[in-house]
Design a protein around this motif. Structure first.
Motif, PDB file in Angstrom:
ATOM      1  N   SER A  32      33.595  52.215  76.423  1.00 44.88           N
ATOM      2  CA  SER A  32      33.975  51.622  75.143  1.00 44.88           C
ATOM      3  C   SER A  32      33.245  52.186  73.933  1.00 44.88           C
ATOM      4  CB  SER A  32      33.795  50.099  75.188  1.00 44.88           C
ATOM      5  OG  SER A  32      34.919  49.501  75.777  1.00 44.88           O
ATOM      6  N   PRO A  33      31.920  52.412  74.003  1.00 48.04           N
ATOM      7  CA  PRO A  33      31.244  52.903  72.790  1.00 48.04           C
ATOM      8  C   PRO A  33      31.891  54.153  72.204  1.00 48.04           C
ATOM      9  CG  PRO A  33      29.622  52.218  74.407  1.00 48.04           C
ATOM     10  CD  PRO A  33      30.965  52.153  75.093  1.00 48.04           C
ATOM     11  N   VAL A  34      32.277  55.087  73.050  1.00 49.03           N
ATOM     12  CA  VAL A  34      32.915  56.318  72.570  1.00 49.03           C
ATOM     13  C   VAL A  34      34.387  56.081  72.268  1.00 49.03           C
ATOM     14  CG1 VAL A  34      33.674  58.608  73.286  1.00 49.03           C
ATOM     15  CG2 VAL A  34      31.305  57.936  73.613  1.00 49.03           C
ATOM     16  N   ALA A  35      35.097  55.454  73.207  1.00 47.05           N
ATOM     17  CA  ALA A  35      36.547  55.257  73.050  1.00 47.05           C
ATOM     18  C   ALA A  35      36.861  54.402  71.829  1.00 47.05           C
ATOM     19  CB  ALA A  35      37.117  54.623  74.312  1.00 47.05           C
ATOM     20  N   ASP A  36      36.112  53.309  71.632  1.00 46.11           N
ATOM     21  CA  ASP A  36      36.380  52.424  70.499  1.00 46.11           C
ATOM     22  C   ASP A  36      36.053  53.093  69.169  1.00 46.11           C
ATOM     23  OD1 ASP A  36      37.191  50.554  72.286  1.00 46.11           O
ATOM     24  OD2 ASP A  36      35.451  49.232  72.068  1.00 46.11           O
ATOM     25  N   ASP A  37      34.977  53.868  69.168  1.00 47.21           N
ATOM     26  CA  ASP A  37      34.606  54.588  67.948  1.00 47.21           C
ATOM     27  C   ASP A  37      35.718  55.549  67.541  1.00 47.21           C
ATOM     28  OD1 ASP A  37      33.155  55.624  65.822  1.00 47.21           O
ATOM     29  OD2 ASP A  37      32.022  57.023  67.062  1.00 47.21           O
ATOM     30  N   LEU A  38      36.243  56.277  68.523  1.00 46.79           N
ATOM     31  CA  LEU A  38      37.336  57.211  68.241  1.00 46.79           C
ATOM     32  C   LEU A  38      38.577  56.459  67.784  1.00 46.79           C
ATOM     33  CD1 LEU A  38      38.384  60.118  68.294  1.00 46.79           C
ATOM     34  CD2 LEU A  38      38.945  59.796  70.713  1.00 46.79           C
ATOM     35  N   ALA A  39      38.886  55.346  68.443  1.00 44.52           N
ATOM     36  CA  ALA A  39      40.085  54.577  68.096  1.00 44.52           C
ATOM     37  C   ALA A  39      40.010  54.042  66.669  1.00 44.52           C
ATOM     38  CB  ALA A  39      40.266  53.426  69.082  1.00 44.52           C
ATOM     39  N   ARG A  40      38.834  53.590  66.251  1.00 45.40           N
ATOM     40  CA  ARG A  40      38.694  53.082  64.877  1.00 45.40           C
ATOM     41  C   ARG A  40      38.925  54.178  63.845  1.00 45.40           C
ATOM     42  NH1 ARG A  40      34.882  49.489  67.389  1.00 45.40           N
ATOM     43  NH2 ARG A  40      33.241  51.080  67.335  1.00 45.40           N
ATOM     44  N   ARG A  41      38.544  55.389  64.183  1.00 46.10           N
ATOM     45  CA  ARG A  41      38.797  56.507  63.266  1.00 46.10           C
ATOM     46  C   ARG A  41      40.289  56.797  63.149  1.00 46.10           C
ATOM     47  NH1 ARG A  41      34.163  59.679  62.095  1.00 46.10           N
ATOM     48  NH2 ARG A  41      32.292  58.730  63.013  1.00 46.10           N
ATOM     49  N   PHE A  42      41.008  56.717  64.275  1.00 44.42           N
ATOM     50  CA  PHE A  42      42.463  56.894  64.221  1.00 44.42           C
ATOM     51  C   PHE A  42      43.098  55.753  63.434  1.00 44.42           C
ATOM     52  CE2 PHE A  42      41.888  60.176  67.282  1.00 44.42           C
ATOM     53  CZ  PHE A  42      43.056  60.924  67.287  1.00 44.42           C
ATOM     54  N   GLU A  43      42.611  54.537  63.638  1.00 41.86           N
ATOM     55  CA  GLU A  43      43.151  53.371  62.943  1.00 41.86           C
ATOM     56  C   GLU A  43      42.952  53.499  61.441  1.00 41.86           C
ATOM     57  OE1 GLU A  43      43.289  48.936  64.638  1.00 41.86           O
ATOM     58  OE2 GLU A  43      41.309  49.502  63.870  1.00 41.86           O
ATOM     59  N   ALA A  44      41.784  53.978  61.051  1.00 45.89           N
ATOM     60  CA  ALA A  44      41.489  54.152  59.628  1.00 45.89           C
ATOM     61  C   ALA A  44      42.397  55.196  58.985  1.00 45.89           C
ATOM     62  CB  ALA A  44      40.025  54.543  59.446  1.00 45.89           C
ATOM     63  N   ALA A  45      42.842  56.144  59.804  1.00 45.08           N
ATOM     64  CA  ALA A  45      43.738  57.191  59.300  1.00 45.08           C
ATOM     65  C   ALA A  45      45.208  56.782  59.395  1.00 45.08           C
ATOM     66  CB  ALA A  45      43.510  58.484  60.073  1.00 45.08           C
ATOM     67  N   ASN A 155      50.800  56.178  86.653  1.00 50.10           N
ATOM     68  CA  ASN A 155      50.258  57.002  85.575  1.00 50.10           C
ATOM     69  C   ASN A 155      50.939  56.673  84.250  1.00 50.10           C
ATOM     70  OD1 ASN A 155      48.577  58.380  87.362  1.00 50.10           O
ATOM     71  ND2 ASN A 155      50.160  59.885  87.837  1.00 50.10           N
ATOM     72  N   ALA A 156      51.762  55.637  84.224  1.00 42.63           N
ATOM     73  CA  ALA A 156      52.529  55.270  83.031  1.00 42.63           C
ATOM     74  C   ALA A 156      52.030  53.956  82.450  1.00 42.63           C
ATOM     75  CB  ALA A 156      54.017  55.185  83.369  1.00 42.63           C
ATOM     76  N   MET A 157      50.720  53.754  82.520  1.00 39.81           N
ATOM     77  CA  MET A 157      50.088  52.578  81.922  1.00 39.81           C
ATOM     78  C   MET A 157      49.156  53.044  80.817  1.00 39.81           C
ATOM     79  SD  MET A 157      49.139  50.432  85.391  1.00 39.81           S
ATOM     80  CE  MET A 157      48.440  51.841  86.265  1.00 39.81           C
ATOM     81  N   ALA A 158      48.921  52.163  79.853  1.00 38.38           N
ATOM     82  CA  ALA A 158      48.047  52.511  78.736  1.00 38.38           C
ATOM     83  C   ALA A 158      47.239  51.287  78.318  1.00 38.38           C
ATOM     84  CB  ALA A 158      48.863  53.041  77.560  1.00 38.38           C
ATOM     85  N   VAL A 159      46.142  51.550  77.636  1.00 33.06           N
ATOM     86  CA  VAL A 159      45.341  50.492  77.031  1.00 33.06           C
ATOM     87  C   VAL A 159      45.163  50.851  75.562  1.00 33.06           C
ATOM     88  CG1 VAL A 159      43.137  49.269  76.990  1.00 33.06           C
ATOM     89  CG2 VAL A 159      44.121  49.991  79.174  1.00 33.06           C
ATOM     90  N   ALA A 160      45.842  50.088  74.671  1.00 31.28           N
ATOM     91  CA  ALA A 160      45.746  50.354  73.236  1.00 31.28           C
ATOM     92  C   ALA A 160      44.359  49.958  72.754  1.00 31.28           C
ATOM     93  CB  ALA A 160      46.824  49.581  72.487  1.00 31.28           C
ATOM     94  N   LEU A 161      43.747  50.858  71.994  1.00 30.66           N
ATOM     95  CA  LEU A 161      42.381  50.647  71.501  1.00 30.66           C
ATOM     96  C   LEU A 161      42.402  50.509  69.984  1.00 30.66           C
ATOM     97  CD1 LEU A 161      40.656  53.386  73.696  1.00 30.66           C
ATOM     98  CD2 LEU A 161      40.694  50.923  74.125  1.00 30.66           C
ATOM     99  N   PRO A 162      41.424  49.830  69.422  1.00 29.17           N
ATOM    100  CA  PRO A 162      40.253  49.232  70.078  1.00 29.17           C
ATOM    101  C   PRO A 162      40.480  47.806  70.575  1.00 29.17           C
ATOM    102  CG  PRO A 162      40.010  49.063  67.702  1.00 29.17           C
ATOM    103  CD  PRO A 162      41.314  49.789  67.938  1.00 29.17           C
TER     104      PRO A 162
END
Length: 496
Positions: A32-45, A155-162
């Motif tokens: 989570s520390p890495v994945a959530d950080d990256l997701a917040r950057r995508f969200e901000a964009a 392989n067709a499952m996903a977890v939307a972040l954050p």
């Protein structure tokens, strides 16, 4: 992870699924520390980001590593703008297919630091036409559209972040719990989009020890010929993953039973030789699969591709060399020589490296050599030649030779094992006495030229070979004896 009330995609829970969910929570918290950080950057964009595919599957299985796959509605150029200031390294090798790769050092949720290899792919669809070897890529606009294009429901499952929203429109979680491979859409559509997915079914069966849904197997049988449009390199890479998996025999049987092996590794189904009541011999196909399993059991430092390929291919020369003798026996004279040539040919067609082709084909050629050892009557010279011919492949040859004993006759199996124990002991003794790993003549090329008073040329090579033969035959020689032997040989030469 949310419960069923917060996500319409989430399947009804049972005890088994709840266990799966708990494992996933632990795995996702770790990244989570890495994945959530990256997701917040995508969200901000203004974009979305979701963990997807094999990463979600492995999280649910409790085996998520540090290679993370994400999907996004951002186009590749937007992805690059987001990750370049954030990642420790960025690469664009797969950007033509909508994938940006990067590396990020980060915490694991417990304060420790680790390195994550990340791939971010734009929502996409891939399709082949009937003549193309390369997929045509087009970008999609929704995650559901992206997931239906995936190879299998697991392989067709996903977890939307954050926000950790679980997305499973094709019941992949249920199939994961049932350990079955099924396609999100029809298997015919999936395999038409990318025929390599048929081989992936066999690979995932081998890796995960999963079953394959009947309709998927039926489509593989009907569409096996479509694998011909896939490049040899992609087929080879998929075959390697299968062979290096935990249960390769399961995947190989699926390739053979569906007819895919007829196109990618025809030498394997060819081992299913017809048998009759008058000319009986062991089932070469089943023997081969058993040898592979026995070779795997002897591995000490993880999966060994060279050893596994040699075990799989060691008897492929038998169909071409089978002869029915007058006394009712069946012979396969020189099948190891024929098999080595066939191995080289097949591996070359699959675009294996020259070094790998050389090593595997050499092991195939040598795999019968031990059977001349019998009850230990080899001379020290023969043992030296065995070691010299195997070279750096000696340890693998030991394992392949031992694996090649599949007799159910315990007495015979015990005798063979003891005989090979004896050979290994003799090799160890000679290695200690003579440094067998570096067998060379007692005089080198410079010394040969100095003693004989000649310059570089073919005669130096001939002299070197003669001294090597003496070394193999008699063991190490004192320098004076080696000089005398060289001079005697030289005197017998026409120019001497």
């Amino acid at each position: 992870m949310p419960n069923a009330n917060t996500d319409s995609h989430y399947p009804q829970s049972n005890n088994e699924l709840s266990q799966v969910q708990r494992r996933a929570v632990g795995e996702l918290l770790r990244v989570s520390p890495v994945a959530d950080d990256l997701a917040r950057r995508f969200e901000a964009a203004g974009f979305g980001l979701a963990l997807v595919g094999g990463s979600v599957r492995d999280a649910l299985l409790g085996r998520l590593g540090n290679d993370l796959d994400f999907t996004t509605d951002a186009r590749p150029e937007d992805v690059l703008k987001i990750v370049r200031p954030w990642a420790d390294a960025v690469w664009e090798v797969g950007i033509a297919f909508g994938t940006v790769g990067c590396r990020k050092e980060g915490g694991n949720g417990n304060g420790a630091s680790q390195s994550f290899q990340i791939e971010i792919t734009t929502y996409r669809s891939e399709a082949y036409d009937r003549t193309s070897r390369k997929p045509e890529v087009s970008y999609g606009d929704s995650i559901d559209e992206d997931l239906v294009r995936r190879d299998f429901t697991v392989n067709a499952m996903a977890v939307a972040l954050p926000r950790k929203e679980f997305i499973d429109p094709y019941n992949g979680l249920e199939d994961l719990a049932a350990k079955v491979l099924r396609t999100p859409g029809t298997p015919e559509e999936s395999f038409s989009d990318d025929p390599l997915r048929m081989m992936r079914a066999a690979r995932f069966a081998a890796q995960l020890d999963f079953g394959v849904a009947p309709e998927v197997i039926a489509a593989m049988k009907a569409m096996a010929g479509r694998i011909e449009i896939v490049s040899a390199e992609r087929v080879r890479d998929e075959l390697n993953k299968l062979i290096l998996a935990a249960h390769p025999v399961k995947g190989l049987r699926l390739l053979v039973d569906t007819g895919l092996a007829d196109h990618v590794l025809p030498e394997l189904p060819a081992l299913r030789l017809e048998r009759d009541e008058h000319h009986r011999h062991k089932d070469v196909y089943e023997h081969t699969l058993t040898v592979l399993e026995q070779a795997i059991a002897l591995e000490k430092d993880g999966p060994d591709l060279v050893l596994r390929l040699a075990a799989l291919l060691h008897d492929i020369g038998k169909p071409k060399t089978r002869r029915f003798e007058k006394d009712g026996r069946v012979s396969f004279h020189h099948h190891e020589v024929v098999g080595a040539k066939m191995t080289k040919s097949r591996m070359t067609k699959l675009k294996y490296s020259n070094e790998l082709v050389k090593d595997v084909s050499h092991l195939v050629e040598l795999h019968l050599r031990f059977h001349g050892y019998g009850t230990g009557e080899w001379t020290d010279s023969a043992v030296r030649r065995y070691v010299r011919d195997a070279g750096p492949l000696l340890e693998r040859l030991h394992k392949l030779t031992r694996s090649d004993c599949t007799t159910r006759n315990k007495r015979k199996a015990g005798a063979l094992s003891r005989a090979y124990d004896g050979l290994e002991e003799r090799i160890a003794r000679l290695q200690q006495q003579e440094q067998l790993d570096a067998i060379r003549p007692d005089l080198d090329g410079n010394e040969i030229m100095k003693i004989l008073g000649i310059g570089p040329g073919p005669q130096v090579g001939k002299a070197y070979k003669h001294l090597l033969e003496l070394r193999l035959e008699h063991g190490p020689m004192e320098r004076d004896a080696a000089v005398t032997a060289l001079q005697d040989w030289w005197a017998a030469q026409p120019q001497g």
